[in-house]
Write an enzyme that holds these catalytic residues in place. Sequence first.
Site, PDB file in Angstrom:
ATOM      1  N   GLU A  11      -2.006  62.993   2.184  1.00  0.00           N
ATOM      2  CA  GLU A  11      -2.644  61.718   2.513  1.00  0.00           C
ATOM      3  C   GLU A  11      -1.855  60.875   3.506  1.00  0.00           C
ATOM      4  O   GLU A  11      -2.440  60.135   4.284  1.00  0.00           O
ATOM      5  CB  GLU A  11      -2.867  60.868   1.247  1.00  0.00           C
ATOM      6  CG  GLU A  11      -3.765  61.486   0.208  1.00  0.00           C
ATOM      7  CD  GLU A  11      -2.986  62.185  -0.881  1.00  0.00           C
ATOM      8  OE1 GLU A  11      -3.456  62.165  -2.016  1.00  0.00           O
ATOM      9  OE2 GLU A  11      -1.909  62.753  -0.598  1.00  0.00           O
ATOM     10  N   ASP A  84      -2.929  63.965  -3.926  1.00  0.00           N
ATOM     11  CA  ASP A  84      -2.340  63.511  -5.194  1.00  0.00           C
ATOM     12  C   ASP A  84      -2.970  64.196  -6.414  1.00  0.00           C
ATOM     13  O   ASP A  84      -4.142  64.587  -6.388  1.00  0.00           O
ATOM     14  CB  ASP A  84      -2.488  61.993  -5.326  1.00  0.00           C
ATOM     15  CG  ASP A  84      -1.545  61.247  -4.394  1.00  0.00           C
ATOM     16  OD1 ASP A  84      -0.609  61.873  -3.874  1.00  0.00           O
ATOM     17  OD2 ASP A  84      -1.752  60.040  -4.177  1.00  0.00           O
ATOM     18  N   ASP A  86      -4.593  63.682  -9.163  1.00  0.00           N
ATOM     19  CA  ASP A  86      -5.514  62.966 -10.051  1.00  0.00           C
ATOM     20  C   ASP A  86      -6.929  63.150  -9.527  1.00  0.00           C
ATOM     21  O   ASP A  86      -7.164  63.890  -8.566  1.00  0.00           O
ATOM     22  CB  ASP A  86      -5.138  61.489 -10.166  1.00  0.00           C
ATOM     23  CG  ASP A  86      -5.058  60.792  -8.806  1.00  0.00           C
ATOM     24  OD1 ASP A  86      -5.594  61.341  -7.817  1.00  0.00           O
ATOM     25  OD2 ASP A  86      -4.472  59.704  -8.724  1.00  0.00           O
ATOM     26  N   GLU A  88      -8.972  61.168  -7.946  1.00  0.00           N
ATOM     27  CA  GLU A  88      -9.181  60.715  -6.578  1.00  0.00           C
ATOM     28  C   GLU A  88      -8.582  61.702  -5.580  1.00  0.00           C
ATOM     29  O   GLU A  88      -9.192  62.013  -4.550  1.00  0.00           O
ATOM     30  CB  GLU A  88      -8.578  59.322  -6.385  1.00  0.00           C
ATOM     31  CG  GLU A  88      -8.955  58.706  -5.060  1.00  0.00           C
ATOM     32  CD  GLU A  88      -8.538  57.245  -4.960  1.00  0.00           C
ATOM     33  OE1 GLU A  88      -8.968  56.598  -3.999  1.00  0.00           O
ATOM     34  OE2 GLU A  88      -7.802  56.766  -5.834  1.00  0.00           O
ATOM     35  N   TYR A 303       4.997  61.180  -9.891  1.00  0.00           N
ATOM     36  CA  TYR A 303       3.730  60.538  -9.531  1.00  0.00           C
ATOM     37  C   TYR A 303       3.492  59.293 -10.371  1.00  0.00           C
ATOM     38  O   TYR A 303       3.674  59.307 -11.595  1.00  0.00           O
ATOM     39  CB  TYR A 303       2.575  61.521  -9.703  1.00  0.00           C
ATOM     40  CG  TYR A 303       1.290  61.034  -9.099  1.00  0.00           C
ATOM     41  CD1 TYR A 303       1.242  60.611  -7.777  1.00  0.00           C
ATOM     42  CD2 TYR A 303       0.124  60.984  -9.852  1.00  0.00           C
ATOM     43  CE1 TYR A 303       0.059  60.151  -7.211  1.00  0.00           C
ATOM     44  CE2 TYR A 303      -1.070  60.532  -9.295  1.00  0.00           C
ATOM     45  CZ  TYR A 303      -1.092  60.116  -7.971  1.00  0.00           C
ATOM     46  OH  TYR A 303      -2.265  59.663  -7.421  1.00  0.00           O
ATOM     47  N   ARG A 305       0.687  57.381 -10.804  1.00  0.00           N
ATOM     48  CA  ARG A 305      -0.599  57.094 -11.474  1.00  0.00           C
ATOM     49  C   ARG A 305      -0.750  58.079 -12.625  1.00  0.00           C
ATOM     50  O   ARG A 305      -1.210  59.202 -12.437  1.00  0.00           O
ATOM     51  CB  ARG A 305      -1.762  57.208 -10.483  1.00  0.00           C
ATOM     52  CG  ARG A 305      -1.718  56.142  -9.408  1.00  0.00           C
ATOM     53  CD  ARG A 305      -2.962  56.128  -8.550  1.00  0.00           C
ATOM     54  NE  ARG A 305      -2.841  55.108  -7.507  1.00  0.00           N
ATOM     55  CZ  ARG A 305      -2.456  55.344  -6.260  1.00  0.00           C
ATOM     56  NH1 ARG A 305      -2.155  56.579  -5.891  1.00  0.00           N
ATOM     57  NH2 ARG A 305      -2.377  54.373  -5.394  1.00  0.00           N
ATOM     58  N   HIS A 350      -0.159  65.514 -17.062  1.00  0.00           N
ATOM     59  CA  HIS A 350       0.671  64.646 -16.237  1.00  0.00           C
ATOM     60  C   HIS A 350       2.003  64.375 -16.923  1.00  0.00           C
ATOM     61  O   HIS A 350       2.203  64.664 -18.087  1.00  0.00           O
ATOM     62  CB  HIS A 350      -0.049  63.322 -15.975  1.00  0.00           C
ATOM     63  CG  HIS A 350      -1.187  63.454 -15.009  1.00  0.00           C
ATOM     64  ND1 HIS A 350      -1.872  62.371 -14.529  1.00  0.00           N
ATOM     65  CD2 HIS A 350      -1.755  64.533 -14.432  1.00  0.00           C
ATOM     66  CE1 HIS A 350      -2.816  62.773 -13.701  1.00  0.00           C
ATOM     67  NE2 HIS A 350      -2.767  64.083 -13.635  1.00  0.00           N
TER      68      HIS A 350
END
Length: 700
Positions: A11, A84, A86, A88, A303, A305, A350
Amino acid sequence: MKTKKKLVIVESPAKARTLSKLLGEDYSLKASMGHVRDLPRSQLGVDIEQGFTPKYVVPRAKSKIVKELKQAAKTASAVYLATDPDREGEAISWHLVEVTKTNRKPYRRVVFHEITKTAIERAFKHPHTIDMQLVNAQQARRILDRLVGYKLSPLLWRKVRRGLSAGRVQSVVLRIIVDREREIENFVPVEYWTIDAELAKTADAPTFRATLVGLADGTKLDIHNEQEATEIAGDLKQASYKVLKVGTKKVTRQPAPPFITSTLQQEAWRKLHFPAKLTMQVAQELYEGLPIGDEGNVGLITYMRTDSTRVARAAISEAREFITTKYGSQYLPPHARSFATTVKGAQEAHEAIRPTKIWREPPLLKPYLSDAQFKLYQLIWKRMVASQMAAAVFDNTTVDIQARRRYSKDDYLLRASSSVNVFPGFITLYSESKDEAEEDKKAPTLPQLEKGDKLKLIELFPEQHFTQPPPRFTEATLVKMLEQWGIGRPSTYAPIISTVQERGYVTKDSGRFQPTELGMVVNDLLNKYFSDIVDIEFTAHMEDELDKIARENKDWVMVVQDFYVPFENSLNNASELMEKVKLEEETEEICPECGKPMVIKYGRYGKFIACSGYPECKYTKPFLIKVGVKCPQCGGEIVQKISKKKRTFYGCSNYPNCTFALNLKPLPKPCPKCGGLLTVYRRNWTKCTKCQYKGRLKHG
């Protein structure tokens, strides 16, 4: 012949730089700069009749990037999607495939929770395909939010004022803040009294305080007014005092688990006063990698989130080794700690937020980090290391004291307590902060006392109190509330909180959220006509449904359908029945330019006064809320104002001639120590702007 490189798409440029160093020359790194496709801004972009099919477009600002990515994918031997870990991130990878795909080009998804050599090598050895369950869960969320936002907002434009917005989750957050404000407004304080006795073994011995708790037979004693307090104080003055019981027990306090997204946001607010948006921005920088001297770009934390407190075994072993070396074996518990995840719907794959390398101590990194980066890294580092340290041990002592009254069979019971830290354990390094409502009172040290000791009364301290309303939400307590109810995801807390402020629905006053008049109006309308949309339990249920799409492969179209049908009915009903809200309020002032009456209006930054002859006459002036305090610099009125960042502050009405301003609310009563300007400091405390005085806020 030149060998084709493998393309890796991430990203951000920072993440690309860090990965490039770890992957070597066989890989080419490109950054998508976030999303490359989204629903169009100029239209709904969802075909409701065709199963809520989304119409994705490449934003104009991303067309050049997409063209470059497509060309890079065409010439690469393989494409790795390293967005990432997750929902999203999974959706971004899917969109990247859709806009760059070429015939028979292998696309591989790689997932890692820290940007370290070991994690990257493991991820690239075990690539997989895109998880469409995660993509569909993210699509469903995006479509639900679009339907609510693009259907409700025009209704508010017609009925209230142009430029307003409503959102599926932001409207619930607004309701939480408004409901708390109404609790505060409707709260009726109740008077009560406490009586402390200062006691000692002898007149010249060390004194200590004990609090009246009831009668000696265990009956609770409530003191409702000054008359009752005076009568009991009269009894206590005549009483003889004796120690009934002394009890001491060892109490251990365990460390808090390493951070998840919500607890990081809460603690960063309590300890650093970082808003959630800043916390996540800085955490992203630490995760993606920063240049650290000879090491080059290094990912410093895992990470950010996440809602799981799980920690990798290797990281726990490293922490335990560090603790033994740095603090000694007595600071290491016999077994490694693991923590149960309490967040509903947590993704156990996670990890918690932790440093990627424990031996990278904060002071070593300070020269390479900004002030905010250093403070947040140090917070994360300390929390992780402390979570694996030994418990703190306290000796808690409680002393029961009898106050015997002559000619009465009812004796009083007083109690004194103390807590002495006998082994610091993890608090040597770190101790979790608490919200004001949870703050512990520090217990003073008691002198050596034994059962049967006779005591001498030195002085009595009756004190009047009033019950307090619930406090307004801070960043920390609002995030905690959202987490407890299961509203939103870790990645959504910060943007939700920012949005309600940017829309002018909520301001911050001394760090606490307070709804504006506009926020109250919008909330009440939504509550009346869209009760489900702003219902906390309903919104939490929708999060469960989105989780079922991700975990149980539930049909995302059915989830959206079940939501939309009743929502559309409510929308049609509101369009027909909702009356137009007039936010203008007439004043007695006359416009100095055209002579027409002036009215109070509500804009993006709150109330202002404008000519009723608009648009022919455009005269305006600020709406000043006086607080009854004179400016200490020029003698003008201090008034309440709203900054461009939607924060309440207080400044002189003679601005710009006088620039006096402060963030804390000033009080009419002067400082009892120096006569300076007194302000509200924290919830029930005051402090002087001139001297070091701090004192309790006296109500009434």
